[in-house]
Design a protein around this motif. Sequence first.
Motif, short mmCIF file in Angstrom:
data_model
loop_
_atom_site.label_atom_id
_atom_site.label_comp_id
_atom_site.label_asym_id
_atom_site.label_seq_id
_atom_site.Cartn_x
_atom_site.Cartn_y
_atom_site.Cartn_z
N VAL A 182 97.90 77.32 67.30
CA VAL A 182 97.75 78.18 66.43
C VAL A 182 98.72 79.45 66.41
CG1 VAL A 182 96.26 79.94 65.54
CG2 VAL A 182 95.17 77.64 66.10
N ILE A 183 98.93 79.79 67.68
CA ILE A 183 99.91 80.97 67.97
C ILE A 183 101.17 80.56 67.72
CG2 ILE A 183 100.85 82.74 69.67
CD1 ILE A 183 98.14 83.50 69.02
N GLU A 184 101.60 79.24 68.17
CA GLU A 184 103.37 78.75 67.87
C GLU A 184 103.14 78.80 66.34
OE1 GLU A 184 103.44 75.07 69.91
OE2 GLU A 184 102.76 75.92 71.75
N GLU A 185 102.10 78.41 65.57
CA GLU A 185 102.46 78.08 64.45
C GLU A 185 101.95 79.26 63.42
OE1 GLU A 185 100.10 74.42 63.91
OE2 GLU A 185 101.69 73.56 64.86
N ILE A 186 101.53 80.36 63.73
CA ILE A 186 100.99 81.57 63.11
C ILE A 186 101.87 81.86 61.98
CG2 ILE A 186 101.99 83.39 64.60
CD1 ILE A 186 98.97 84.36 64.35
N ASP A 187 103.20 81.66 61.94
CA ASP A 187 104.15 82.11 60.85
C ASP A 187 104.68 80.83 60.04
OD1 ASP A 187 104.05 84.98 61.49
OD2 ASP A 187 105.49 84.53 62.91
N SER A 188 104.14 79.90 60.08
CA SER A 188 104.22 78.76 59.35
C SER A 188 103.59 78.90 57.87
CB SER A 188 103.70 77.47 60.08
OG SER A 188 102.18 77.22 59.85
N ASP A 189 103.98 78.01 57.04
CA ASP A 189 103.47 78.07 55.71
C ASP A 189 102.08 77.54 55.76
OD1 ASP A 189 106.08 78.92 54.66
OD2 ASP A 189 106.55 76.81 53.81
N TYR A 190 101.83 76.56 56.36
CA TYR A 190 100.44 76.24 56.37
C TYR A 190 99.51 77.40 56.87
CZ TYR A 190 96.38 73.75 58.53
OH TYR A 190 95.00 73.60 58.93
N MET A 191 99.91 77.72 58.03
CA MET A 191 99.00 78.99 58.65
C MET A 191 98.82 80.20 57.64
SD MET A 191 96.82 79.02 61.24
CE MET A 191 97.13 78.07 62.24
N ASN A 192 100.04 80.31 57.06
CA ASN A 192 100.05 81.64 56.41
C ASN A 192 99.00 81.45 55.08
OD1 ASN A 192 101.64 83.68 57.39
ND2 ASN A 192 103.50 82.55 56.76
N ILE A 193 98.76 80.29 54.61
CA ILE A 193 97.96 79.96 53.56
C ILE A 193 96.74 79.96 53.98
CG2 ILE A 193 97.31 77.94 52.07
CD1 ILE A 193 100.13 77.03 51.67
N LYS A 194 96.43 79.33 55.23
CA LYS A 194 95.20 79.48 55.82
C LYS A 194 94.74 80.99 56.08
CE LYS A 194 92.42 76.78 59.11
NZ LYS A 194 92.76 75.34 60.00
N ILE A 195 95.42 81.58 56.56
CA ILE A 195 95.23 83.04 56.93
C ILE A 195 95.04 83.79 55.70
CG2 ILE A 195 95.95 85.18 57.75
CD1 ILE A 195 97.23 83.46 60.01
N SER A 196 95.86 83.56 54.63
CA SER A 196 95.34 84.39 53.35
C SER A 196 94.16 84.09 52.67
CB SER A 196 96.69 84.16 52.30
OG SER A 196 97.82 84.52 52.89
N LYS A 197 93.77 82.73 52.71
CA LYS A 197 92.38 82.22 52.05
C LYS A 197 91.44 82.92 52.92
CE LYS A 197 93.93 78.19 50.29
NZ LYS A 197 93.73 76.42 50.00
N PHE A 198 91.58 82.85 54.14
CA PHE A 198 90.64 83.58 54.88
C PHE A 198 90.42 85.09 54.62
CE2 PHE A 198 88.45 85.33 58.59
CZ PHE A 198 87.51 84.61 59.18
N ALA A 199 91.52 85.53 54.81
CA ALA A 199 91.77 87.13 54.48
C ALA A 199 91.03 87.58 53.02
CB ALA A 199 92.96 87.57 54.48
N GLU A 200 91.31 86.55 52.16
CA GLU A 200 90.76 86.94 50.81
C GLU A 200 89.44 87.02 50.70
OE1 GLU A 200 91.33 85.12 46.29
OE2 GLU A 200 93.17 85.09 47.53
N LYS A 201 88.99 85.78 51.22
CA LYS A 201 87.32 85.45 51.26
C LYS A 201 86.65 86.76 51.68
CE LYS A 201 84.16 81.91 52.94
NZ LYS A 201 84.08 80.81 53.65
N TYR A 202 87.34 87.25 52.98
CA TYR A 202 86.29 88.29 53.63
C TYR A 202 86.68 89.58 53.25
CZ TYR A 202 84.15 84.22 55.90
OH TYR A 202 83.38 83.30 56.01
N ASP A 203 87.70 89.99 52.48
CA ASP A 203 88.13 91.15 51.84
C ASP A 203 88.75 91.68 52.97
OD1 ASP A 203 88.93 93.06 49.89
OD2 ASP A 203 87.04 94.06 50.34
N GLU A 204 89.92 91.20 53.72
CA GLU A 204 90.80 91.54 54.92
C GLU A 204 92.16 91.40 54.54
OE1 GLU A 204 89.40 93.23 57.41
OE2 GLU A 204 87.36 92.73 57.18
N SER A 205 92.75 92.02 55.32
CA SER A 205 94.31 91.68 55.01
C SER A 205 94.91 90.76 55.78
CB SER A 205 95.09 93.17 55.45
OG SER A 205 95.20 93.42 56.71
N PRO A 206 95.71 90.02 55.34
CA PRO A 206 96.17 88.92 56.19
C PRO A 206 96.86 89.38 57.58
CG PRO A 206 96.93 88.75 54.09
CD PRO A 206 96.48 89.92 54.20
#
Length: 167
Positions: free
Chosen positions: A22-46
């Motif tokens: 997770v840490i190694e891939e934190i800036d990957s496209d896949y992880m950015n999408i996953k983080i953005s969706k999570f952030a949007e769902k819980y009204d947080e910033s990526p």
Amino acid sequence: MKHYMDYEKKYKEQLNENIKKVIEEIDSDYMNIKISKFAEKYDESPESIKKKIIEDEIFRKIFAKEPSKQNFYQNVAAEYIKNIDGVEDFEVLPQGGDKAMYMVSGNLIQGKSLKNKNQNSKSIDFYWRYYKYEVYASHKFIKEEGGAQDNQYQDVQNFLNDSRDNN
């Protein structure tokens, strides 16, 4: 060599590996999408989510890939079978398409030859030679009863019934 596969131990090893990634891939496209969706769902910033992932190992686990969604059990079984004395020419067969293999009413059929694409047979998972024998195998791993697990159990029963007339 053990005469059984310890799926649970292998699962936990793979899960721990995925948590580290997770840490190694934190800036990957896949992880950015996953983080953005999570952030949007819980009204947080990526950015706040990324910071929390880096700082909090327990929170990081939420973003680890689930091994069971990575063909994990099939890969573990394949590795185990490949290492059995006498196994040669081991292959993981295609899961669908023209080159997939099926057992239908005792006949081994390639996907491109199936007349009825809605037939009930599931593709065969593995092929290998064991001394003078050619082996085709269906593989399923389930831990609990009910629902989709019952369907997987039925898939294996259908495979065995279709294979009965093939030696």
